[in-house]
Design a protein around this motif. Structure first.
Motif, PDB file in Angstrom:
ATOM      1  N   PHE A  80       1.038  -1.244  -0.074  1.00 25.83           N
ATOM      2  CA  PHE A  80      -0.207  -0.069  -0.161  1.00 25.83           C
ATOM      3  C   PHE A  80       0.305   1.263  -0.352  1.00 25.83           C
ATOM      4  N   ASP A  81       0.736   1.617  -1.083  1.00 28.26           N
ATOM      5  CA  ASP A  81       2.737   2.879  -0.917  1.00 28.26           C
ATOM      6  C   ASP A  81       2.211   3.386  -1.864  1.00 28.26           C
ATOM      7  N   GLU A  82       2.774   5.203  -2.258  1.00 30.10           N
ATOM      8  CA  GLU A  82       2.371   6.247  -2.750  1.00 30.10           C
ATOM      9  C   GLU A  82       1.404   6.923  -3.236  1.00 30.10           C
ATOM     10  N   ASN A  83       0.382   5.857  -2.028  1.00 28.38           N
ATOM     11  CA  ASN A  83      -1.628   6.539  -2.263  1.00 28.38           C
ATOM     12  C   ASN A  83      -1.858   7.959  -2.043  1.00 28.38           C
ATOM     13  N   VAL A  84      -2.996   8.984  -2.283  1.00 29.33           N
ATOM     14  CA  VAL A  84      -3.424   9.774  -1.851  1.00 29.33           C
ATOM     15  C   VAL A  84      -4.494   9.704  -1.135  1.00 29.33           C
ATOM     16  N   ILE A  85      -4.624  10.710  -0.151  1.00 30.55           N
ATOM     17  CA  ILE A  85      -6.338   9.893   0.524  1.00 30.55           C
ATOM     18  C   ILE A  85      -6.689  11.095   0.900  1.00 30.55           C
ATOM     19  N   LYS A  86      -8.098  11.723  -0.287  1.00 32.55           N
ATOM     20  CA  LYS A  86      -8.060  13.281   0.055  1.00 32.55           C
ATOM     21  C   LYS A  86      -9.285  13.726   1.462  1.00 32.55           C
ATOM     22  N   SER A  87      -9.418  12.307   1.452  1.00 34.22           N
ATOM     23  CA  SER A  87     -10.857  12.853   2.695  1.00 34.22           C
ATOM     24  C   SER A  87     -11.080  11.468   3.224  1.00 34.22           C
ATOM     25  N   PHE A  88     -11.350  11.042   4.634  1.00 31.37           N
ATOM     26  CA  PHE A  88     -11.632   9.487   4.499  1.00 31.37           C
ATOM     27  C   PHE A  88     -12.576   9.923   6.416  1.00 31.37           C
ATOM     28  N   ASP A  89     -13.206   8.411   5.868  1.00 28.80           N
ATOM     29  CA  ASP A  89     -13.959   8.092   7.972  1.00 28.80           C
ATOM     30  C   ASP A  89     -12.957   7.788   8.597  1.00 28.80           C
ATOM     31  N   PRO A  90     -13.235   7.931  10.344  1.00 29.98           N
ATOM     32  CA  PRO A  90     -12.384   7.334  11.307  1.00 29.98           C
ATOM     33  C   PRO A  90     -12.895   6.054  10.904  1.00 29.98           C
ATOM     34  N   ASP A  91     -10.942   5.042  11.130  1.00 31.12           N
ATOM     35  CA  ASP A  91     -11.109   4.174  10.989  1.00 31.12           C
ATOM     36  C   ASP A  91     -11.362   3.442   9.321  1.00 31.12           C
ATOM     37  N   ALA A  92     -10.411   4.133   8.790  1.00 34.70           N
ATOM     38  CA  ALA A  92     -11.016   4.114   6.948  1.00 34.70           C
ATOM     39  C   ALA A  92     -10.395   2.910   6.152  1.00 34.70           C
ATOM     40  N   LEU A  93      -8.782   2.855   7.634  1.00 32.58           N
ATOM     41  CA  LEU A  93      -7.676   1.536   7.074  1.00 32.58           C
ATOM     42  C   LEU A  93      -7.993   0.989   8.160  1.00 32.58           C
ATOM     43  N   GLU A  94      -8.601   0.838   9.084  1.00 33.90           N
ATOM     44  CA  GLU A  94      -8.552  -0.411  10.208  1.00 33.90           C
ATOM     45  C   GLU A  94      -8.444  -2.206   9.758  1.00 33.90           C
ATOM     46  N   GLY A  95      -8.822  -2.238   8.555  1.00 38.52           N
ATOM     47  CA  GLY A  95      -9.456  -3.411   7.938  1.00 38.52           C
ATOM     48  C   GLY A  95      -8.233  -3.608   7.268  1.00 38.52           C
ATOM     49  N   LEU A  96      -7.637  -2.495   6.912  1.00 34.99           N
ATOM     50  CA  LEU A  96      -5.847  -3.949   5.964  1.00 34.99           C
ATOM     51  C   LEU A  96      -4.975  -4.202   7.643  1.00 34.99           C
ATOM     52  N   VAL A  97      -5.076  -5.178   7.243  1.00 39.39           N
ATOM     53  CA  VAL A  97      -3.824  -6.318   8.167  1.00 39.39           C
ATOM     54  C   VAL A  97      -2.266  -6.208   7.680  1.00 39.39           C
ATOM     55  N   CYS A  98      -2.295  -5.836   8.623  1.00 38.27           N
ATOM     56  CA  CYS A  98       0.095  -6.552   8.184  1.00 38.27           C
ATOM     57  C   CYS A  98       0.821  -7.971   8.913  1.00 38.27           C
ATOM     58  N   HIS A  99       2.029  -7.767   8.327  1.00 40.05           N
ATOM     59  CA  HIS A  99       2.726  -8.565   8.194  1.00 40.05           C
ATOM     60  C   HIS A  99       4.433  -8.360   7.844  1.00 40.05           C
ATOM     61  N   ASN A 100       5.011  -9.722   8.204  1.00 48.28           N
ATOM     62  CA  ASN A 100       5.846  -9.563   7.986  1.00 48.28           C
ATOM     63  C   ASN A 100       6.291  -8.901   5.853  1.00 48.28           C
ATOM     64  N   HIS A 101       5.338  -9.225   5.483  1.00 48.83           N
ATOM     65  CA  HIS A 101       6.004  -8.981   4.097  1.00 48.83           C
ATOM     66  C   HIS A 101       4.446  -7.725   3.688  1.00 48.83           C
ATOM     67  N   THR A 102       4.668  -6.847   3.721  1.00 45.23           N
ATOM     68  CA  THR A 102       3.438  -5.633   4.013  1.00 45.23           C
ATOM     69  C   THR A 102       4.176  -4.647   3.811  1.00 45.23           C
ATOM     70  N   SER A 103       4.130  -3.685   2.954  1.00 51.12           N
ATOM     71  CA  SER A 103       4.824  -2.332   2.408  1.00 51.12           C
ATOM     72  C   SER A 103       3.650  -1.370   2.529  1.00 51.12           C
ATOM     73  N   LEU A 104       3.887  -0.438   3.678  1.00 45.23           N
ATOM     74  CA  LEU A 104       3.215   0.978   3.811  1.00 45.23           C
ATOM     75  C   LEU A 104       4.170   2.741   3.402  1.00 45.23           C
ATOM     76  N   GLU A 105       4.406   2.789   2.227  1.00 51.35           N
ATOM     77  CA  GLU A 105       5.336   3.450   1.828  1.00 51.35           C
ATOM     78  C   GLU A 105       4.589   4.735   0.776  1.00 51.35           C
ATOM     79  N   ARG A 106       5.363   6.315   1.749  1.00 48.01           N
ATOM     80  CA  ARG A 106       5.036   7.288   1.486  1.00 48.01           C
ATOM     81  C   ARG A 106       3.719   7.225   0.527  1.00 48.01           C
TER      82      ARG A 106
END
Length: 453
Positions: A300-326
């Motif tokens: 989940f990299d280099e994305n732009v989020i203009k507006s969001f509800d609370p917990d908008a990304l709460e459902g994205l579960v991470c593990h050792n092979h997860t990238s959340l950059e920029r």
């Protein structure tokens, strides 16, 4: 009498010319030419029957002149009267194409079927009827594939791809008004579900009537899994793409796209699937817009989020092979919330991912602040002018006309400045002009019963 007779003749000629124009403007009914080849009234279609081992394959390719309106009906070919295993139909270069219910009923008599419409102008799709004898047919049904390239499609109806063991669907360089809920019906496995260089106004519900899509790749195909690439979707409904896997590691990709409102669970993925969500702009994310709990890599990299509800990304579960950059998140004010990662709330398994915060206060608030600042500056200038005049008068009265000038070095200058920037983002996807690259391959791999499918 003579002038009156001439007038009547003129009217008859006008009526006749109008009739001829109407007749010339009628759509062409696509047909395979007769076997004796003497009738050349329909020279647009070529129909070839080729035996493949123990199978019979019909391949129908119709090319028009970019100005014909085309009707695809049951007159194209008598599928039900032939012992066919595979039927492939392609329509190219028409100003409009109407795929009728009668064609769809006849076409799906073959176990393995595919339809491609390339550069079809305005494309109208009728709902696909249920097979005449669905219970008996279910024992040998195999594949259905549809490919649409460079068309305008007002609506893709519900149950358009239906009642097969495997399916494939691809949109490229096209514009779609509404993608109806459950346009996939009773498809046990999807080889590919691909949207490329395409604009979709609304996806109004789950793409499958069952509420989920089972991905099952085969290396034979040029495309596998779910792929949204350089697409613009104004509204993506709740639970639109709910994906699971069959047996192998599958892929789900959303790249370089612009999505408007993304509903809760619009992209839900579970199981042995690799997920890539990169380079996208999301106008608004509802709560848990992405529900991702997979064993494969997650990016989940280099994305732009203009507006969001609370917990908008709460459902994205991470593990050792997860990238959340920029990733960049727009917030309404610059305070403790903006500095905290909870401003774009990921699941607790993700820790504190890298985020860039962009403060975009409401326009009305900026206008109000500017007006107040202008008023204060005016008052201060007025006070300074009054003080200066008073000082001159006092000096003139006490010391005559002798004026003293004082200069200082390094006197600081205080400026109230504002720096702002705004990204100019496209409001629609860029449509590819390379049709030939889009058309490599066909939607149907021409299955036969001797090869495992």
């Amino acid at each position: 009498m003579k002038p009156r007779r001439n007038h009547v003749l003129c009217l008859l000629l006008l009526m006749a010319s109008g009739f001829l124009q109407d007749a010339a403007g009628e759509p062409i009914v696509a047909k395979c030419p007769p076997s004796d080849a003497e009738d050349t009234s329909n020279e647009f279609c070529k129909c070839d029957q080729n035996p493949s081992r123990s199978n019979r394959v019909i391949t129908i390719k119709c090319k028009f002149n970019d100005k014909e309106d085309v009707l695809l009906t049951d007159e194209l070919y008598p599928f039900r009267n032939q012992t066919l295993m595979t039927a492939y139909v392609r329509v190219e270069n028409a100003s409009s194409v109407h795929v009728t219910e009668s064609f769809l009923r006849e076409w799906q008599q073959a176990p393995s079927i595919a339809l491609d419409v390339w550069r079809g102008g305005n494309l109208t799709l009728d709902p696909t009827p249920e097979h005449d004898n669905i219970k008996r047919f279910a024992s040998y049904k195999t594949f259905v594939g549809v490919g649409i390239v460079k068309c305008y499609v007002p609506e893709i109806p519900s149950m358009f791809l239906r009642d097969r063991a495997r399916g494939g669907f691809r949109l490229k360089g096209s514009r779609v008004g509404v993608l109806r809920e459950g346009f996939l019906h009773n498809i046990e496995e999807m080889r590919y579900l691909v949207f490329e260089d395409t604009v979709v106004d609304k996806v109004v519900g789950s793409v499958a009537t069952e509420g989920y899509v089972t991905l099952s790749k085969r290396e034979l195909h040029s495309w596998i899994g779910l792929r949204l690439s350089n697409v613009s979707i104004n509204s993506l409904a709740k639970n639109a793409f709910n994906l699971t896997h069959k047996s192998d590691m599958e892929t789900a990709m959303v790249v370089n796209s612009m999505l408007g409102t993304v509903g809760t669970g619009a992209l839900t993925v579970a199981g042995d699937v690799s997920v890539t969500i990169t380079g996208n702009t999301f106008q608004h994310l509802q709560k848990e817009a992405f529900k991702i709990a997979v064993t494969g890599d997650v990016k989940f990299d280099e994305n732009v989020i203009k507006s969001f509800d609370p917990d908008a990304l709460e459902g994205l579960v991470c593990h050792n092979h997860t990238s959340l950059e920029r990733n960049t998140v727009h917030v309404g004010k610059f305070d403790g919330l903006a500095l905290n990662a909870s401003a774009a709330p990921f699941h607790e398994s993700c820790g504190s991912p890298q985020l860039f915060m962009v403060v975009t206060p409401p326009a009305s608030r900026v206008t109000s602040a500017t007006a107040v600042a202008t008023w204060l500056i005016g008052v201060i200038l007025l006070v300074l002018v009054v003080a200066l005049v008073a000082g001159v008068i006092y000096t003139w009265k006490t010391q005559g006309l002798v004026l003293r000038y004082y200069t200082g070095r390094g006197a600081p200058m205080y400026l109230n400045g504002r720096k702002s920037s705004q990204e100019n983002l496209p409001n629609s996807a860029e449509i590819s002009a390379n049709a030939e690259a889009a058309e490599t391959g066909v939607s149907n791999p021409m299955y036969n019963t001797t090869a495992p499918s």
